[in-house]
Motif scaffolding. Sequence first.
Motif, PDB file in Angstrom:
ATOM      1  N   ASN A 194      88.328 112.627  51.577  1.00  0.00           N
ATOM      2  CA  ASN A 194      87.823 112.975  52.902  1.00  0.00           C
ATOM      3  C   ASN A 194      87.843 114.477  53.123  1.00  0.00           C
ATOM      4  O   ASN A 194      86.882 115.050  53.662  1.00  0.00           O
ATOM      5  N   LYS A 195      88.912 115.142  52.703  1.00  0.00           N
ATOM      6  CA  LYS A 195      89.016 116.594  52.876  1.00  0.00           C
ATOM      7  C   LYS A 195      87.959 117.326  52.057  1.00  0.00           C
ATOM      8  O   LYS A 195      87.419 118.349  52.481  1.00  0.00           O
ATOM      9  N   ALA A 196      87.670 116.799  50.865  1.00  0.00           N
ATOM     10  CA  ALA A 196      86.676 117.430  49.992  1.00  0.00           C
ATOM     11  C   ALA A 196      85.251 116.999  50.355  1.00  0.00           C
ATOM     12  O   ALA A 196      84.298 117.454  49.719  1.00  0.00           O
ATOM     13  N   GLN A 197      85.112 116.128  51.374  1.00  0.00           N
ATOM     14  CA  GLN A 197      83.815 115.623  51.838  1.00  0.00           C
ATOM     15  C   GLN A 197      83.034 114.970  50.690  1.00  0.00           C
ATOM     16  O   GLN A 197      81.833 115.184  50.522  1.00  0.00           O
ATOM     17  N   ILE A 198      83.753 114.176  49.908  1.00  0.00           N
ATOM     18  CA  ILE A 198      83.124 113.410  48.828  1.00  0.00           C
ATOM     19  C   ILE A 198      82.843 112.013  49.358  1.00  0.00           C
ATOM     20  O   ILE A 198      83.758 111.225  49.589  1.00  0.00           O
ATOM     21  N   ASP A 199      81.569 111.720  49.588  1.00  0.00           N
ATOM     22  CA  ASP A 199      81.173 110.428  50.156  1.00  0.00           C
ATOM     23  C   ASP A 199      80.936 109.424  49.037  1.00  0.00           C
ATOM     24  O   ASP A 199      80.002 109.574  48.251  1.00  0.00           O
ATOM     25  N   ILE A 200      81.779 108.414  48.984  1.00  0.00           N
ATOM     26  CA  ILE A 200      81.626 107.358  47.989  1.00  0.00           C
ATOM     27  C   ILE A 200      82.245 106.077  48.535  1.00  0.00           C
ATOM     28  O   ILE A 200      83.298 106.126  49.190  1.00  0.00           O
ATOM     29  N   PRO A 201      81.618 104.931  48.336  1.00  0.00           N
ATOM     30  CA  PRO A 201      82.216 103.676  48.801  1.00  0.00           C
ATOM     31  C   PRO A 201      83.527 103.397  48.052  1.00  0.00           C
ATOM     32  O   PRO A 201      83.571 103.470  46.817  1.00  0.00           O
ATOM     33  N   VAL A 202      84.575 103.095  48.807  1.00  0.00           N
ATOM     34  CA  VAL A 202      85.885 102.841  48.217  1.00  0.00           C
ATOM     35  C   VAL A 202      86.298 101.395  48.511  1.00  0.00           C
ATOM     36  O   VAL A 202      86.303 100.962  49.662  1.00  0.00           O
ATOM     37  N   ILE A 203      86.627 100.670  47.457  1.00  0.00           N
ATOM     38  CA  ILE A 203      87.176  99.318  47.573  1.00  0.00           C
ATOM     39  C   ILE A 203      88.624  99.380  47.090  1.00  0.00           C
ATOM     40  O   ILE A 203      88.868  99.761  45.941  1.00  0.00           O
ATOM     41  N   VAL A 204      89.561  99.067  47.954  1.00  0.00           N
ATOM     42  CA  VAL A 204      90.970  99.160  47.582  1.00  0.00           C
ATOM     43  C   VAL A 204      91.486  97.773  47.190  1.00  0.00           C
ATOM     44  O   VAL A 204      90.971  96.747  47.642  1.00  0.00           O
TER      45      VAL A 204
END
Length: 517
Positions: free
Chosen positions: A100-110
């Motif tokens: 989030n801090k690096a503004q990397i937009d990617i879908p995350v499935i935990v």
Amino acid sequence: MGRFSPKCKRLFTLSGHDARHVWGELAHMSGTILIVDDDPVQRRLLEGMARRLGYEAIVLDNGQEALNLLASPGRGGVDVLVLDLVMPELDGFAVMERLNKAQIDIPVIVQTVNGSIDTVISAMRAGAMDFMVKPVGPERFQVSIRNALKTDALASEVRRFRRRAAGTLTFDDLESKSEAMKAALHLGRRAAASNIPVLLEGETGVGKELFARAIAASGDRAGRPFVAVNCGAIPGNLVESVLFGHEKGAFTGATEKHAGKFVEADTGTLFLDEIGELPPEAQVKLLRALQEGEVDPVGGRRPVRVDIRIVSATNSGLIDLVKKGLFREDLYYRLGVFPIGIPPLRNRRSDIRALARGFLARFAAEEGRTIRSISPAALSLLEEHSWPGNVRQLENAVFRAVVLAEGDELTAAEFPQIASQLGMAPSEPVRLPEPQAAPAPAPLPRNALMLTGIQGHVRPFAEIERDTIANALKHYEGQMTEVARRLGIGRSTLYRKLKELDLEGEAGTSTSPGAAA
């Protein structure tokens, strides 16, 4: 069947359970999943499920390596991140916080063994879009990945359009799985770091303007004016006025003063599309403007200083126009200091699925349609087409299909023009054949693999394995790296198999893994 490839022909000749199995696999043969888990057993299980569903899989055992990969250009080619919450050193929550801090937009499935409500809520607040409890079943895994890809496709399209409108579109928005396109993007990034004049060469519809916008937004002139001019669309008697401006009363109809595109782009970037269409007299003034850094408005008394960066584009070879005397040689060398060739879509077929998925998401949202996916048959159809109109033609084809669609999935029936050009009847839908009580054996293409022998019994696995590798060697013309990648095995394993199965002669290469591919 027309000009369908052997793979596509095989799909259309299968029936019953085999056809459904193959279609099920091909439905998801796009997308790269990054699996991050410190447990080697879980990594192997998830990797196996991903590959069986047709996805590419990257496995890592710690969060820091995942961050390093996702911070690389284009998110390292990763489409979905499957992230374990509990890991030593850097856990899943810390990874999502840094993303989030690096503004990397990617879908995350935990995923985690603890499926409590509190854990789920905390994960969603941290940025996860879905949650899986270990051990994860194949069906649950498949649904999560499919939803993540669909969400990412729409988010990417919306993000790309917003950045294009705001003038902040960068090369990270022009992701590609094609090696040819990756090479062009690499050159674009290098060019953006300076003010060197760039000449974009490529067929109509490959996205030259998007490429130019990415160059403008990635360099020192980011956030400044970006002015695009189609030189082929300007009437010959108005070229100088449009480019360099005119004074009031300079000619009949000049009722007001016009600054011109050069002045509009001052301090920013001027994109000259179809530069080869520029008339000879305008070429002279353009050359002077580039050399002197000033323009002469029509009817003006003094030149106007401008500070701009030039990015030009052509869909035909400028050097050929120079040889024919239709384009000034000195202007050509001034504009073409840093040429970049953008490959046509037929040379980057690995991008077709992702592009189609993105267009579908955007047009379905714009038209208010609940179309969730593109069928495997339709995707195979799109990949077979040569796309003379390139990305623009694909975009329009998907738009038309969205309007035509009656269900929640685009099928081959929604692409009748593409099917017709590939030699199929326009009205012939490419659907899975219905299972029959006693289906007649369908003729298989000559490179199909037989699972049963003459007596009707299943052939030994060793024979099938040998035929599979031999067929792959022939199909990819002995390119060992490609053969290993497509078979989903390592090169050392491939060379060992060649020796065990006595296929060294067909490989035409050394059995050493260090041999050139």
